[in-house]
Scaffold this motif. Structure first.
Motif, mmCIF file in Angstrom:
data_model
loop_
_atom_site.group_PDB
_atom_site.id
_atom_site.type_symbol
_atom_site.label_atom_id
_atom_site.label_comp_id
_atom_site.label_asym_id
_atom_site.label_seq_id
_atom_site.Cartn_x
_atom_site.Cartn_y
_atom_site.Cartn_z
ATOM 1 N N ALA A 34 21.158 -2.903 80.487
ATOM 2 C CA ALA A 34 20.871 -4.046 79.600
ATOM 3 C C ALA A 34 21.374 -4.317 78.093
ATOM 4 O O ALA A 34 21.190 -5.283 77.485
ATOM 5 N N GLY A 35 22.456 -3.211 77.745
ATOM 6 C CA GLY A 35 22.959 -3.141 76.655
ATOM 7 C C GLY A 35 21.910 -3.362 75.035
ATOM 8 O O GLY A 35 22.390 -3.931 74.087
ATOM 9 N N LYS A 36 20.855 -2.499 75.327
ATOM 10 C CA LYS A 36 19.843 -2.594 74.228
ATOM 11 C C LYS A 36 19.985 -1.522 73.288
ATOM 12 O O LYS A 36 18.917 -1.422 72.499
ATOM 13 N N LEU A 37 20.833 -0.478 73.522
ATOM 14 C CA LEU A 37 20.907 0.398 72.149
ATOM 15 C C LEU A 37 21.342 0.070 71.193
ATOM 16 O O LEU A 37 22.288 -0.963 71.075
ATOM 17 N N THR A 38 20.849 0.386 70.085
ATOM 18 C CA THR A 38 21.192 0.251 68.562
ATOM 19 C C THR A 38 21.711 1.339 68.123
ATOM 20 O O THR A 38 21.116 2.570 68.042
ATOM 21 N N PRO A 39 22.765 1.155 67.057
ATOM 22 C CA PRO A 39 23.426 -0.073 66.942
ATOM 23 C C PRO A 39 24.493 -0.597 68.181
ATOM 24 O O PRO A 39 24.281 0.409 69.172
ATOM 25 N N SER A 40 24.780 -1.786 68.259
ATOM 26 C CA SER A 40 25.489 -2.035 69.633
ATOM 27 C C SER A 40 26.435 -1.388 69.982
ATOM 28 O O SER A 40 26.678 -1.180 71.305
ATOM 29 N N TYR A 41 27.333 -0.737 69.061
ATOM 30 C CA TYR A 41 28.741 -0.074 69.748
ATOM 31 C C TYR A 41 28.069 1.224 70.283
ATOM 32 O O TYR A 41 29.035 2.132 71.197
ATOM 33 N N LEU A 42 26.847 1.818 70.382
ATOM 34 C CA LEU A 42 26.495 3.014 71.073
ATOM 35 C C LEU A 42 26.495 2.753 72.242
ATOM 36 O O LEU A 42 26.795 3.754 73.118
ATOM 37 N N ASN A 43 26.321 1.430 73.049
ATOM 38 C CA ASN A 43 26.246 1.021 74.200
ATOM 39 C C ASN A 43 27.457 1.699 75.122
ATOM 40 O O ASN A 43 27.673 2.416 75.809
ATOM 41 N N GLN A 44 28.769 1.189 74.286
ATOM 42 C CA GLN A 44 29.922 1.743 74.880
ATOM 43 C C GLN A 44 30.334 3.219 74.828
ATOM 44 O O GLN A 44 30.787 3.629 75.845
ATOM 45 N N ILE A 45 29.851 3.898 73.542
ATOM 46 C CA ILE A 45 30.080 5.327 73.773
ATOM 47 C C ILE A 45 29.344 5.756 74.644
ATOM 48 O O ILE A 45 29.665 6.984 75.303
ATOM 49 N N MET A 46 28.022 5.585 74.841
ATOM 50 C CA MET A 46 27.083 6.242 76.020
ATOM 51 C C MET A 46 27.728 5.934 77.217
ATOM 52 O O MET A 46 27.699 6.941 78.236
ATOM 53 N N GLU A 47 28.526 4.774 77.503
ATOM 54 C CA GLU A 47 29.042 4.497 78.969
ATOM 55 C C GLU A 47 30.287 5.604 79.067
ATOM 56 O O GLU A 47 30.261 5.991 80.054
#
Length: 515
Positions: free
Chosen positions: A406-419
């Motif tokens: 859902a792209g709910k990780l914060t900060p937002s750039y963390l989503n791409q890193i975790m992917e």
């Protein structure tokens, strides 16, 4: 007539020989099924494994106590000793979990020793003095070696099978040998490629792309393209490159697990990193790994563009680089077309055999409650939120993945890193949790250190690794030479003689006895 007599004599000898072979095979079966004692160490406490049908219900303290055979709160408090191997950010989550645990179980006092490094040598030393902690956190590989040495409890004898279904299959299988489960996992882990977006325009997919980017970084930005201390490494990260060049740590010969380090793949992998270090001068041969070592310090300071590390150090890199931090799978080795595959392993919690910790039956029950609590969905999800560990608990993992999707990780750039970190899971090799693996680390380290110090060539390094590895396995009874004729155990000889007497072959019986 003479020829016929000779033929009958020859036939009778062949028949006798066949009978001997059959008898020996049968005797071996008798020996191993009826005579040879089991190799595992029997715990000094009697397991109290409750019978549970249907799904588990362990939502509160009462449920957990019933699960380990306690119908009421004990009248006397107990203390359990715990060795903790978490990183700084992981300990932030663990301490919150610990406070909640002691609130729900005020009769259990947890005496924690922080900062214990992974690797079973410290535990083994403590066990020799019967001073091992009751609970211990380490990697599945170290745990496997300790379990095979008889130093850990078989949790399968204490907990119902429904407990183990609470964890991801890949994580609980990493803590299993046969039908025995010797620990409960709290996360799954592996190394990935971290890079600084300030220097690296895109995540390289091949080693050719990685080398090209590293050369440009050196020339243009005057920083190290890569920081990787392969000489100081004990082979944990290097195993990924070895696999990328087509190698495997073990093979099977004549039913024995044997090292396979002396190979073209090892030579090529060593020479690849030698070339990047000494010929191209784009890799810094750091003397220590990770966020607390020279590799991590260079990367955090913006003086190295690429490193290889695990999500356990993610917080340190996030704090240093912020949105400039990138993560991606290790690249495909251009020379072979095979992607570098790191170990996929799991860390987790184990309980010592009372013979090496001195734990009482009540302390064992308290320890079981503790490891169930620190690996439950709430505790595991807390590790994800605070330290970004990948949960081993199924419910926590599903919650984390839903949050990421859902792209709910914060900060937002963390989503791409975790992917990027999670993508690496598609390209991994299973962490060997067999006892033989315990002797890989030093065997690799000694030879690799000499090689990167330019004292020996790659061929000699590969030969030395394997030779040291084999010698260690033989010394510790984990490998016998395929060319060595081992003496028959006395009990096996007795089994053979017993069967021979049944067949009434006194002459053959005498010859077997002479062996």
């Amino acid at each position: 007539m003479k020829d016929g007599k000779n033929s009958k004599l020859a036939l009778s000898k062949i028949t006798a020989a066949v009978i001997v072979v059959i008898i020996i095979i049968a005797a071996v079966a008798v020996f191993y099924l009826l005579i040879k004692p089991p190799s595992s160490v029997t715990p000094t406490t009697t397991p109290t494994k409750p019978s549970v049908s249907g799904p588990l219900n362990i939502t509160n303290a009462t449920d957990l106590m019933k699960l380990v055979g306690l119908n009421s709160t004990p009248s006397s408090p107990v203390t359990i000793t715990v060795w903790d191997s978490y990183s700084t950010s992981e300990d932030q989550a663990f301490n919150q979990t610990l406070a909640q645990f002691e609130k729900e179980f005020p009769w259990i006092h947890v005496d924690v020793t922080y900062g214990v490094g992974v690797g079973c040598s410290q535990f083994e030393e403590a066990a020799k003095g019967h001073d091992a902690p009751i609970v211990y956190r380490d990697t599945s590989n170290s745990g496997g070696a300790l379990f095979c040495a008889g130093l850990l409890l078989n949790l399968s004898e204490y907990l119902p099978p429904q407990v183990f279904s609470l964890y991801l299959n890949c994580s609980i299988s990493d803590w299993s040998i046969g039908k025995a489960v010797y620990g409960l996992p709290d996360d799954i882990n592996y190394i990935v490629m971290f890079y600084n977006k300030q220097y690296v325009p895109y995540a390289p997919n091949t080693t050719c792309e990685m080398v090209k980017i590293a050369e440009e970084v050196n020339t243009t930005d005057h920083v190290w393209g890569i920081a990787y201390g392969a000489s100081d490494e004990y082979g944990y990260r290097f195993a990924a490159w070895f696999a990328g060049f087509g190698g495997q740590i073990f093979t099977t010969q004549n039913g024995q697990v044997v090292p396979a380090l002396n190979s073209t793949a090892m030579v090529d992998a060593l020479n690849f990193w030698y070339n990047l270090t000494y010929d191209l001068h784009i890799n810094y041969l750091a003397p220590s790994t990770g966020a607390g070592g020279a590799e991590g310090e260079l990367f955090e300071a913006g003086k190295a563009a690429i490193i290889f590390d695990g999500p356990w150090d993610l917080n340190a890199y996030l704090q240093a680089l912020g949105s400039n931090l990138g993560a991606a799978p290790l690249p495909v080795v251009s020379q072979t077309g095979i992607r570098a595959e790191p170990f996929l392993g799991a860390t987790g919690w184990m309980i010592s055999n009372p013979s090496v910790s001195g734990a009482t039956p009540l302390q064992i029950k308290a320890a079981l409650i503790f490891i169930l609590f620190v690996t439950n969905c709430q505790s595991d999800y807390r590790l994800w939120c605070v330290a970004h560990d990948i949960p081993a608990n199924k419910i926590a993992y599903n919650e984390a993945m839903a949050e990421l999707k859902a792209g709910k990780l914060t900060p937002s750039y963390l989503n791409q890193i975790m992917e990027g970190i999670l993508e690496q899971a598609q390209y991994t090799q299973k962490f060997p949790n067999i006892p033989q693996m315990a002797y890989y680390w030093n065997s690799f380290h000694t030879a690799a250190s000499e090689f990167f110090a330019q004292q020996i060539n790659a061929q000699t390094a590969a030969q030395t690794m394997e030779s040291n590895f084999i010698n260690c396995l033989k010394k510790n009874g984990l490998l016998s030479s395929s060319f060595e004729i081992l003496p028959l155990p006395p009990a096996l000889i007795d089994a053979i003689l017993l069967l021979l007497s049944v067949f009434m072959i006194p002459e053959i019986k005498y010859k077997v006895k002479a062996l």
